[in-house]
Design a protein around this motif. Structure first.
Motif: not given
Length: 70
Positions: A28-30, A52
């Motif tokens: 979902h995110k770094e 990413n």
């Protein structure tokens, strides 16, 4: 014996990566998260790094509970 055992998957940080009932991890995110699989009192973990950077998807090779991961 793990045959036909229910395996439970969890993520140490669901804001970074989640894991579904089949063990499929979604970033979902770094960041970094630890995915844990548990069945019949046996647990194993996999470290996950979400980045990413542009990548070409490939067939997953890590398998929790196996002797080695690629």
């Amino acid at each position: 014996m793990l045959f036909r055992s229910k395996i439970t998957y969890t993520s140490s940080d669901e804001s970074i990566a989640t894991v579904d009932n089949f063990g499929v991890v979604t970033g979902h995110k770094e960041g970094k998260a630890v995915i844990t699989a548990a069945a019949n009192g046996i647990t194993d973990t996999a470290n996950v790094i979400v980045d990413n950077s542009a990548v070409t998807p490939t067939k997953p090779t890590a398998q929790i509970g196996r002797a080695s991961c690629r």
